[in-house]
Scaffold this active site. Sequence first.
Site, short mmCIF file in Angstrom:
data_model
loop_
_atom_site.label_atom_id
_atom_site.label_comp_id
_atom_site.label_asym_id
_atom_site.label_seq_id
_atom_site.Cartn_x
_atom_site.Cartn_y
_atom_site.Cartn_z
N ARG A 166 41.21 34.18 33.24
CA ARG A 166 42.56 34.64 33.83
C ARG A 166 43.61 33.74 34.02
NH1 ARG A 166 38.68 38.11 36.37
NH2 ARG A 166 39.00 40.25 35.66
N ASP A 342 30.09 45.13 34.38
CA ASP A 342 30.60 45.60 35.58
C ASP A 342 31.90 46.20 35.30
OD1 ASP A 342 31.45 43.03 35.04
OD2 ASP A 342 33.00 43.31 36.58
N GLU A 343 32.55 47.23 35.89
CA GLU A 343 33.96 47.68 35.94
C GLU A 343 33.88 48.55 34.45
OE1 GLU A 343 36.34 45.36 39.58
OE2 GLU A 343 36.26 44.76 37.27
N TRP A 409 27.58 42.48 44.27
CA TRP A 409 29.00 41.76 44.70
C TRP A 409 29.68 42.94 45.42
CZ3 TRP A 409 33.72 43.99 43.02
CH2 TRP A 409 33.61 44.93 42.00
N PHE A 437 36.03 33.94 46.88
CA PHE A 437 37.05 33.08 47.53
C PHE A 437 38.56 33.06 46.70
CE2 PHE A 437 33.64 29.55 48.42
CZ PHE A 437 33.10 30.39 49.70
N ASP A 438 38.57 34.26 46.06
CA ASP A 438 40.34 34.35 45.56
C ASP A 438 40.76 35.21 46.66
OD1 ASP A 438 38.10 36.12 44.75
OD2 ASP A 438 39.49 37.28 44.02
N TRP A 475 37.61 33.94 41.42
CA TRP A 475 38.41 34.69 40.36
C TRP A 475 40.02 34.35 40.57
CZ3 TRP A 475 35.27 37.18 37.34
CH2 TRP A 475 33.81 37.53 37.86
N THR A 476 40.31 34.09 39.50
CA THR A 476 41.85 33.27 39.12
C THR A 476 42.87 34.16 38.71
OG1 THR A 476 41.26 32.54 36.92
CG2 THR A 476 40.38 31.21 38.57
N GLU A 477 43.09 35.43 38.96
CA GLU A 477 44.18 36.13 38.61
C GLU A 477 45.43 35.64 39.13
OE1 GLU A 477 40.77 39.18 38.56
OE2 GLU A 477 41.42 37.53 39.62
#
Length: 759
Positions: A166, A342-343, A409, A437-438, A475-477
């Site tokens: 991301r 996933d997803e 998750w 942790f996001d 996750w870094t969105e």
Amino acid sequence: MPKLLSLLGVCLLLTSAVHAQTESARYPLIPYPTSLTPAAGQFTVNAQTVLRSPDRRFGNEAEQLQQLMVHGLGRRLPTTGNAPTIQLQYDATLTAPEAYALTITPKQVVLRAKTAAGMFRAVQTVRQLLPPTSERRTSASLTLPAVQIQDQPTYAWRGMHLDVSRHFFSLDYLRTYIDRLALYKFNTFHLHLTDDQGWRIEIKKYPKLTSEGAWRTFNNQDSVVMKRAKSEPDFELPRQFIRQRGGKTEYGGYYTQAQLRELIAYAAARHIQIVPEIDMPGHLSAAIQAYSFLSCTGQPGMGKTFSVPVCPCNEPTYTFMQNVLDEVIALFPSQYVHIGADEVEKTTWAQSAACQALMKEKGIKTVEELQSYFVHRMGDYIQSKGKKLLVWDDALEGGLKPSATVMYWRSWVKDAPRKAAENGNSIVMTPVSALYFDSPPGKQSVEQVYRVPVVPAGVKPEQAHLVKGAQANLWTEYIATENRADYMVMPRMVALSEAIWTARDLYPSFQQRLLAHYDRMEQLNIHYRLPDLTGFAEENVFVDQATLSIKAPIPSYTLRYTTDGSLPQPTAPVLPDGFVVTKPQTIKVAAFTASGLRGDVYTLRYQQQSYAQPVTNAATGQPGLTARFFKKYFQETKRMTGLTPDSTFVTPNVAIPAAVGAPSFGVQFRGYLNVPETGVYMFFYTCDDGGVLRIANRLVVDNDGNHFPIEKSGQVALAAGQHPIEADFIEGGGGFTLKLTYSVNGSAPAPVPDRWFSH
């Protein structure tokens, strides 16, 4: 005599508390060892101290210890001589993986282990016992407190994750990230290398994956980050990852295989395995953009919920993914390869003639089973290369082979760990409710991480061995910079280290030990999240005047404030103790470290109120509150207004009955609050997801929206007697938190008594 015994008991308790605090300060170790026996005295390390490591198997660890000495003393220790010694010794009796023993006396230091990994963990314990200033400031001598330690981890999988797709991060930062994992005895670094937003690993057979898939024009997530960067520098996009090509501004980057090989070696020297993740069959827009034949439609795009996945019904897809995995497996020595699973947006599969034909041929009845078919094929291929398959728990749908390891998750799918265990799958815990942790950190987040249940409910005792451990994910969105990543991870990562190494509830002691680690983080230039400021409300009221008093959580911090709406800077005025408020205004407060690192900015709004008068026609006096229950998903509490509830019941307090089992719901609590004395009441409303509190027809706390557990507070001026109360709460799925406490005229927060409520 009873009074004397009572006084003696109090004295013993106080003495015990003081002793515990003293021990925490003397041995501020995180994670806390399996066994620690304090001893008197200390060992002094100076330029004459001899470092002896006769066993060659510990050569790397001896060098790591030498580097600590270079930082703290400015020089390496001699390896021969008659001065007091630090010794690294082989000990075959320490059979547990990563086990070690450490003995420090005034005359010598002895580190013992059977494995190099165990010896490295011992070196990190020595590091934490050295003064924090030794991380970057030299002195003539260093001291180590005398102690006897026996230690080994509880869980084999102790991991941290970083999403570099991301937003992209430099190799220097990845090495720094690994250093922090090593300091806190983690052994796994889960590197999320590919996703819709960017492909970050060089694949020589498919160069367009990086020449095209590693770069993007600014997307909606970048827009959010750039907007926040106008007032918060931690969100500013790194300029070194922005380029101009073909008249377009592109953002991204990737790692060459040579760079990753160096990173893998760096981690291995610190006994950390890097687990690569190549997400498939979904989250592959970056690959499909470069090689459009991979999707069933011949192009990338978005489905109803997620991006269009690769097509599991065309053989070229498998050839492509296997070729990618060949290069990944050849590069990473990790025994695990993560393929996500996933997803997955399966709409294009259902509409594909090729998929319909394959499903008929193989007897596959649903698209979930079709995903399972894909995962089985890729898993078999990975196993044929001598590796183990790792997937997110979504892959359980449609069936999963017992040989796969599952990362749990989805907190809202509560039976997933049980199903995985019953299927024989190993499990790594990483629930979104605590270990993503996001999610924004708050007052409860460190404790929530510390007390995360590593073995989840539903897993039988005889299956507990299948739970390998836990990890947290970043996750870094909306995390574009190293500073922001630091802020989101630290100190939550520190809490996780003790939860999975020590696995004992020592939280009061942990809180004391953590104080020393803030100093160490500062010495290491970690842009950590400062401890919360407490003792005030975001929304404040006063009748005549109010006094604001905030104590710095650490004495070396300085509190600074503004009243003009601007963010406090290192040059802002220092907040005096007992700041008097006599008019409505907004005050912004933040703590600063000595180096200028700023903590969270708190916005305190003050309004003047008269005491709300009690109602005279309150109710029949029945205890408890009426609760209107809506079995539906809501994004905001106001969405419940005007709807007919699915059920109505009475609850003794603002609390959700244990019988409520809906994954998503909303509740409106209604009734009266009978306060016993006139005063300014402060209410703390903790919600996951969201809630709004009104008392005496006044808005007290607005904690609305879908979010992780957040405590918000507000005040209201109330005369003694009964006042209308409206407490709204929504739960979006994934497990809820609801808590209401109060304080009056500065008293310590406490639960609101049931007897105060009526309807």
